[in-house]
Every structure is written in C-alpha cells, then in structure tokens.
Design an enzyme around this catalytic site. Structure first.
Site, PDB file in Angstrom:
ATOM      1  N   GLY A  99      38.117  -2.405  27.391  1.00  0.00           N
ATOM      2  CA  GLY A  99      37.948  -3.695  26.738  1.00  0.00           C
ATOM      3  C   GLY A  99      36.522  -4.064  26.412  1.00  0.00           C
ATOM      4  O   GLY A  99      35.693  -3.215  26.090  1.00  0.00           O
ATOM      5  N   HIS A 158      46.984   4.351  19.992  1.00  0.00           N
ATOM      6  CA  HIS A 158      47.096   2.897  20.094  1.00  0.00           C
ATOM      7  C   HIS A 158      47.503   2.367  18.733  1.00  0.00           C
ATOM      8  O   HIS A 158      46.799   2.575  17.752  1.00  0.00           O
ATOM      9  CB  HIS A 158      45.734   2.306  20.513  1.00  0.00           C
ATOM     10  CG  HIS A 158      45.581   0.848  20.209  1.00  0.00           C
ATOM     11  ND1 HIS A 158      45.704  -0.112  21.176  1.00  0.00           N
ATOM     12  CD2 HIS A 158      45.327   0.185  19.045  1.00  0.00           C
ATOM     13  CE1 HIS A 158      45.515  -1.305  20.621  1.00  0.00           C
ATOM     14  NE2 HIS A 158      45.289  -1.157  19.332  1.00  0.00           N
ATOM     15  N   ASP A 188      49.308   0.410  30.456  1.00  0.00           N
ATOM     16  CA  ASP A 188      48.047  -0.065  29.847  1.00  0.00           C
ATOM     17  C   ASP A 188      47.206  -0.754  30.922  1.00  0.00           C
ATOM     18  O   ASP A 188      46.413  -1.643  30.633  1.00  0.00           O
ATOM     19  CB  ASP A 188      48.329  -1.011  28.670  1.00  0.00           C
ATOM     20  CG  ASP A 188      47.182  -1.065  27.670  1.00  0.00           C
ATOM     21  OD1 ASP A 188      46.236  -0.266  27.792  1.00  0.00           O
ATOM     22  OD2 ASP A 188      47.229  -1.928  26.773  1.00  0.00           O
TER      23      ASP A 188
END
Ligand code: ZN
Length: 391
Positions: free
Chosen positions: A69, A196, A286
């Site tokens: 992230g 993804h 995830d």
C-alpha cells in the site's frame, strides 16, 4: 518428534471418515482407523481430536507479507505481517507478494521476510514483481528469478484495468506472461501470473486477447479480486466456464460490500451454481494489503488493512451461511492452490505430505489447533509459538 491425532473426522479435503493421523517430525506418515502408540521405545504426543474435524493447513496464495500500500502517502504504508496474524487464521502456507509500491518495497525485502516466516515455522513462497511493468525482480529478470530463487513460483501482483496500474500495452503484458511460463517450465514451478484487477472497464480483456492470439493457455493466469464488483464477477463466471482460474479476495470492508463487491463466500456459491469447475476456484486474503478508498474523482479518502484471518472467516461463512458443501469449500483454500501453484507436499492430508493440519471444533467450526510442519502453533485457541518480535 511423533504425534498421533486420535479420533478426528478427516477432511483431506475429501472426506475420509474418522481416522487417527500419525505425524513424524514434519511429515504425515500414516492415516489409519486406529494407530497405537509405540510408547515403549519412543516418546509420542497424543492429541485427542474427539468431536473435531481435521483439515489440511490453509494456503493463502496472496499476502503482502512485507507490507503494502501507501496510496495515502508514506504514513499509510501497511506494516509487515507477524507470524500469529497467519497461524491464528489456520494458515500454514503463504505466497507473499509486493503490491502498488515497488520502490520502497523490494524483492529482496520480500524474500527476506518469506525466509523469516519460514524460520518461525510456516511455509512460504513468493511472486516476483509488483504492480508495474516492467517488473522489478531480485536478479534482473523474471526467468532468472524463477529458475534460480527457490521461493519464487510465479510473477505478480501485476496490476491491470486499474488507475494504479502502469498501463502496460498488451504486447508488454504478453512478454511478461511468456517469461513466467518459460521460467516456470525450466524450474519445475507453476509460473503463474497473478493479476490484480481493478474496477476498470477493460476487466480481463488483456487475458482474453493473449489467449486468443498466442499459444499461452488461459490457466497461465490467476486473476484476483474477481469479486470486487458485479460486472467483474460476471466476467469471472465466463472466464471460469472457459477453464480460467478465478481467485476471490476475502478481505473486505463494509463500504466495499455496500458499493457492490460480491462477498467471497457468496461468489463461490454462485460460481458453483453456474457450473464453474471447483478445481479452478481459489480464495486468497490479500492480507496486509491496503484497502484504499477513492471517491468519484479518484481522490484518496482513506485506507484499511487486509487480514489473513478473513480467509478462514470466508470458509466458515461459505459453509454455514451459503450452505456450500464443506469439502468443496475446503478445496478452495487447500488442494486447489496447492495444485494450481504446484506446491510440493501441500494442500492434502496424505502420507508423505507435510504435517500442516488444522483441528476445528465440529459444532462451531472454530479453529482449535494449528500444526505447521509438525509443530503446534496454536493449541485450544491459544498461541503456542509466537513470532520473534511478538510480545
Ligand atoms: Zn491487489
């Protein structure tokens, strides 16, 4: 050194009935109706599994073990995972990947984290690369990573149909898939490309084009997040019916579900109702990935962190709420990822396979005991082996 798990009902993941299971060091060595303890010459630990189900340790095939992230700047880089974030969720094998950030997160960092978790007692593999193409690798290119780095089993998580993707051309993506395929063949690994998928309209168009214009088979790809919205899930059904692999993400937020994400357990039921082959369906968590929220203008508004524990929660939900047959649900987190990703000695309760097992309370389906490579990580819901830096 020896453990006998007695009187449990074994789901291997197919149902074997009430059995005793003998573990020696890190392997399963016998599964019989009754195994007596050879106590006079060697020490044996007896584990009573009366009123318990014995299932293979779960495989979580998409976890940001080194963190991920950062879509809301540096302070939102999600932290590294800890051992018990994994073992408490019944998971004994993880496949680690990078994510949006291939700059402050590197392949060597990911590999080191995978090695660390393995030293702590679970089994780990990794994908090479991150969201961007060209991918960053450990050795300089995909084939070399696949062939020379034991833990590398494929390429990913590469982003397509997403505003965070590097927007590769089909040609660039085609070359990547070819490298993954050949690297996999030369190293005896699966060489899958983990993709993804974002909310973009192109959805799985790149996969479809490659499959129709090259010799690369549809099973080379593991598109993930296929339950992220209704439209993509419709494509997932079509893709599954053509023999493609469908990976459903179990980490979610109330907001995602409100906005149209299909709950993974419900998505599994629907795929089976549409007659998609169970062997082509997997769940992954995830875990530790960022779950960023963007508004209509594409502006970042906040972020949550994915959890490995969501994997087993989705399993339970699929069995108890969606009423999917238990053996089928277990397959999507055990034998299916093991087979599709070619993980040796994983995913089944079988002689000579790794001693990765989970004991569940029969009525509540709560996790009671987790054994990884023959070592008891969780016992009666309590942590037995903590991660190195866990208090
Ligand atoms: Zn992702």
């Amino acid at each position: 050194m020896l453990k006998i798990i007695k009187n449990g009902e074994v789901y291997a993941p197919h149902y074997l009935g009430k059995k005793d299971v003998l573990l020696a060091f890190d392997k399963i060595v016998a599964i019989e109706d009754k195994i007596d303890s050879p106590q006079d010459f060697v020490e044996v630990e007896i584990i009573d599994a009366t009123n318990k189900l014995i299932i293979p340790g779960l495989i979580d095939s998409h976890v940001h073990i080194a963190g991920g992230g950062g879509e809301g700047s540096f302070k939102t880089r999600t932290p590294e995972i800890q051992l018990t974030d994994i073992t408490r969720g019944g998971v004994t094998t993880v496949v680690g990947c990078l994510g949006t950030d291939g700059t402050t997160r590197s392949m060597l960092n990911l590999l080191a984290k995978a090695k660390g978790l393995e030293e702590e007692g679970i089994s780990t593999y990794i994908y090479t690369g991150s969201y961007q193409i060209p991918v960053k690798t450990a050795t300089g290119n995909i084939e070399d990573d696949m062939i020379m780095v034991d833990k590398v089993i494929g390429v990913g998580e590469v982003a397509l149909s997403d505003h965070r993707s590097s927007q590769p051309t089909v040609e660039e993506f085609k070359k990547l898939a070819a490298a993954a395929r050949v690297g996999g063949m030369l190293s005896g690994k699966s060489g899958k490309v983990n993709i993804h998928l974002g909310d973009g309209e192109r959805a799985i168009a790149y996969i479809e084009e490659i499959v129709s214009t090259t010799e690369i088979p549809i099973t080379q790809f593991i598109p993930t997040h296929m339950n992220r919205n209704e439209d993509l899930f419709e494509k997932a059904i079509e893709h599954g019916l053509k023999g493609g692999i469908v990976d459903l993400t179990t980490s979610t937020t109330a907001k995602f579900l409100e906005e149209g994400e299909v709950k993974s357990s419900k998505a599994l039921r629907k795929l089976l109702e549409h007659k998609v082959a169970i062997e082509n369906i997997t769940f992954s968590s995830d875990g530790q990935g960022s779950l960023p929220v963007f508004n209509d203008k594409g502006e970042y508004t906040g972020l949550k962190v994915g959890r490995v524990a969501s994997l087993y929660e989705a399993v339970k939900d699929a069995i108890l709420e969606e009423k999917v047959q238990i053996e089928k649900v277990l397959q999507v987190v055990t034998s299916n990822p093991a087979t599709l990703l070619k993980l040796p000695r994983k995913g089944y309760i079988k002689e000579n396979y790794d001693a990765d097992l989970v004991l569940l309370n029969k009525d509540s389906l709560e996790i009671d005991t987790v054994i990884a490579m023959g070592k008891t990580m969780i016992e009666k819901g309590e942590v037995m082996i903590k991660g190195t830096f866990e208090a």
